[in-house]
Design a protein around this motif. Sequence first.
Motif, PDB file in Angstrom:
ATOM      1  N   GLN A 299       4.191  -0.990   5.314  1.00 29.68           N
ATOM      2  CA  GLN A 299       4.413   0.258   4.585  1.00 29.68           C
ATOM      3  C   GLN A 299       3.283   1.255   4.847  1.00 29.68           C
ATOM      4  O   GLN A 299       3.526   2.459   4.997  1.00 29.68           O
ATOM      5  N   LYS A 300       2.050   0.772   4.896  1.00 29.95           N
ATOM      6  CA  LYS A 300       0.926   1.662   5.190  1.00 29.95           C
ATOM      7  C   LYS A 300       1.018   2.201   6.621  1.00 29.95           C
ATOM      8  O   LYS A 300       0.719   3.375   6.863  1.00 29.95           O
TER       9      LYS A 300
ATOM     10  N   ARG B  16       3.714   2.741   8.240  1.00 28.94           N
ATOM     11  CA  ARG B  16       4.769   3.761   8.177  1.00 28.94           C
ATOM     12  C   ARG B  16       4.203   5.070   7.609  1.00 28.94           C
ATOM     13  O   ARG B  16       4.470   6.156   8.131  1.00 28.94           O
ATOM     14  N   ASP B  17       3.416   4.979   6.543  1.00 34.76           N
ATOM     15  CA  ASP B  17       2.858   6.186   5.934  1.00 34.76           C
ATOM     16  C   ASP B  17       1.942   6.936   6.903  1.00 34.76           C
ATOM     17  O   ASP B  17       1.877   8.169   6.882  1.00 34.76           O
TER      18      ASP B  17
ATOM     19  N   ILE C  55       9.621   3.051  10.110  1.00 34.64           N
ATOM     20  CA  ILE C  55      10.507   2.901   8.953  1.00 34.64           C
ATOM     21  C   ILE C  55      11.392   1.667   9.121  1.00 34.64           C
ATOM     22  O   ILE C  55      11.582   0.877   8.183  1.00 34.64           O
TER      23      ILE C  55
ATOM     24  N   VAL D 180       9.488  -1.558   8.582  1.00 39.21           N
ATOM     25  CA  VAL D 180       9.321  -1.896   7.162  1.00 39.21           C
ATOM     26  C   VAL D 180      10.552  -2.640   6.662  1.00 39.21           C
ATOM     27  O   VAL D 180      10.446  -3.653   5.956  1.00 39.21           O
ATOM     28  N   THR D 181      11.720  -2.149   7.019  1.00 42.85           N
ATOM     29  CA  THR D 181      12.957  -2.813   6.594  1.00 42.85           C
ATOM     30  C   THR D 181      13.036  -4.222   7.168  1.00 42.85           C
ATOM     31  O   THR D 181      13.406  -5.173   6.461  1.00 42.85           O
TER      32      THR D 181
ATOM     33  N   GLU E 143      10.592  -6.396   5.339  1.00 46.46           N
ATOM     34  CA  GLU E 143      11.109  -6.667   3.993  1.00 46.46           C
ATOM     35  C   GLU E 143      12.174  -7.756   4.038  1.00 46.46           C
ATOM     36  O   GLU E 143      12.186  -8.670   3.201  1.00 46.46           O
TER      37      GLU E 143
END
Length: 504
Positions: free
Chosen positions: A249-250, A252-253, A334, A337-338, A341
Amino acid sequence: MRRNYLFVGTALALIATPAVAETLREAMVKAYNTNPNLSGERANVRAIDENVPIAKAAGRPGLNATGGFSQNVINGPGATSLNSPERSLNAQTQFTVPLYTGGAVKNSVRGAETRVEAARLGLRGTESELFTAVVGAYMDVIRDEAIVGLNQQNVKVLDVNLQASRDRFQVGDLTRTDVAQSEARLALARSQLQTAEARLISSRENYVRLVGDVPGSLDTPPAIPGSPTSADQAVGVALDNNPTLLAAQKSRDATEFDIKTARAGRLPRIGAVANGNYFNYLGTLGSGVNIPGGVGSQNGTSATAGLSLTLPLFQGGLPGAQVRQAQARRGQAIEQVTETERGVIANTRSAYAVWKSSEEVIASSEVAVNANKLSLEGVRAENSVGNRTILDILNAEQELLNSQVTLVTARRDAYVARFALQAAMGRAEARDLGLDGGALYDPVTNYDRVSGKWNDWSGDPAPQPIATTTRQTPAQGSEVTRPLDPILDAPVDRGVENPAGEPK
């Protein structure tokens, strides 16, 4: 910000029962301090830390100096030393201060800082994966030692059975078929023992690879408290605290700042500039030319100061391509991340299912082991009065062995799955486990040391190996160092009677 789900229960278990958990703790401490994968990941985090001062450097003042010396070798026709001195020496200095870069520096720094956070989370994930692997290797050795012990015990039992069968064959109580069945089963048991010994050696070598030291005699590991009550609860905690997912997530950010940095390439740039110049013709200006009043200065200095403006008008499509590239990479991040997850959810649910299933298998296998022990005793007794054959005894012994191996394997699977479940929920890192092998590694220390540095000539000492080599570690063997659990222990029955009623 990281949520602290401290694995307090395990930490207390590791500290409160040192006699039981000491060896497991030592294995984890050794791996934490000497494993090359972990120490390499720490070095990677330190390298990523340097991206912050690299990004900051683009917005800091710069000072450059240039100089040169020239000597005329050939003067063309009509050339005089008045306009073409034979020698010249010049030097220039330039001091620049970026005032506005369209947001490129600001966003580049923010992106670098976000990637530093992602790297720290990735380091947490590496720690968790290492400890999970160490627990798996630790339990593999315990399991395989028990299986070797069970197979050694089985070989002894079958060897006694074969001797008894041969004795009874000599007196005519059994047939050659009975002896052949005993011989075949003993040969099969010996081959199974060799396979189990090879697997034990492999497990020990894997332990050495992860921990950096030989396993020796391993104690029973401590219980793992604090497990979730349902798979959904475990998934909820994992989605909030799994370090690998948080790192994705980081990352991605950070790509959002990359897009802004790329867009800044189309915006004006303003800077403050100061220049200093020095020239010296070394007495060769006007040499040989007689001009009243001289020919001017042979040397001099000058200085200028002002503002510079760079306004991009057309760059051949470069900024647009860089923006599109950054956007595509954000799209990739993105999706990653999916994907991460999905993996976290699947691994958490799988670990929970394996743990619960293994607990059920343990309970069933304990019943089966005890029942097979009674069954074997009954079959032997019935054989002594002629109601059972040698094959019935051999089958009963094999069923007992199978149930014992199933029990040992289920115990290993349950423990490893339960620890993997804690790891998936972000509760299996060094701080969570209460390791006491010295100061824990803090990646923030290096970041604080380097993030504000301005010195062009600073550096660190040459890197030295941190992880220990296993070159001098002796090759592992298949000896058994742990006694069998009482529920697994089935002493060799040497009370088989021959037809004369005399014990063998």
